[in-house]
Design a protein around this motif. Sequence first.
Motif, PDB file in Angstrom:
ATOM      1  N   UNK A  72      48.488  46.502  33.141  1.00  0.00           N
ATOM      2  CA  UNK A  72      49.591  46.680  34.089  1.00  0.00           C
ATOM      3  C   UNK A  72      50.237  45.337  34.419  1.00  0.00           C
ATOM      4  N   UNK A  73      49.430  44.309  34.578  1.00  0.00           N
ATOM      5  CA  UNK A  73      49.968  42.961  34.817  1.00  0.00           C
ATOM      6  C   UNK A  73      50.791  42.510  33.613  1.00  0.00           C
ATOM      7  N   UNK A  74      50.276  42.769  32.413  1.00  0.00           N
ATOM      8  CA  UNK A  74      50.999  42.381  31.192  1.00  0.00           C
ATOM      9  C   UNK A  74      52.329  43.113  31.079  1.00  0.00           C
ATOM     10  N   UNK A  75      52.343  44.407  31.352  1.00  0.00           N
ATOM     11  CA  UNK A  75      53.582  45.172  31.202  1.00  0.00           C
ATOM     12  C   UNK A  75      54.612  44.764  32.258  1.00  0.00           C
ATOM     13  N   UNK A  76      54.151  44.370  33.427  1.00  0.00           N
ATOM     14  CA  UNK A  76      55.088  43.883  34.444  1.00  0.00           C
ATOM     15  C   UNK A  76      55.729  42.579  33.982  1.00  0.00           C
ATOM     16  N   UNK A  77      54.923  41.703  33.379  1.00  0.00           N
ATOM     17  CA  UNK A  77      55.426  40.403  32.931  1.00  0.00           C
ATOM     18  C   UNK A  77      56.313  40.468  31.701  1.00  0.00           C
TER      19      UNK A  77
END
Length: 104
Positions: A72-77
């Motif tokens: 989720x952190x990766x997809x936000x970034x």
Amino acid sequence: FIGLTSNPYPYIKNATAMVISSDYEGLNIAMLEAIFLGTPVISTACPSGPPEVLPSKNLVPVGDTEALAQKMIEVIGRPEIFAVALDEKFYPDYAAAKYLELID
């Protein structure tokens, strides 16, 4: 949460991503709709459904909350790296042609 809406598609289209955290899932129509609208999808790798549609980079093991949180952190970034094209086999014309092949 906005509650019930008659047209969720603008929300799906404008979302950063769709996150599916199911233990079990069949073919998730909402996932296909998000992909069609260009919204990145990340999901748990349920026994069926998401792994048949999404590449491995968009999947995490079922029950691995740390991996899901990291994804989720990766997809936000960088949502663009998780965007996928909807495979032609999910379009109505393709499905209809395959059914017609069965009866010919």
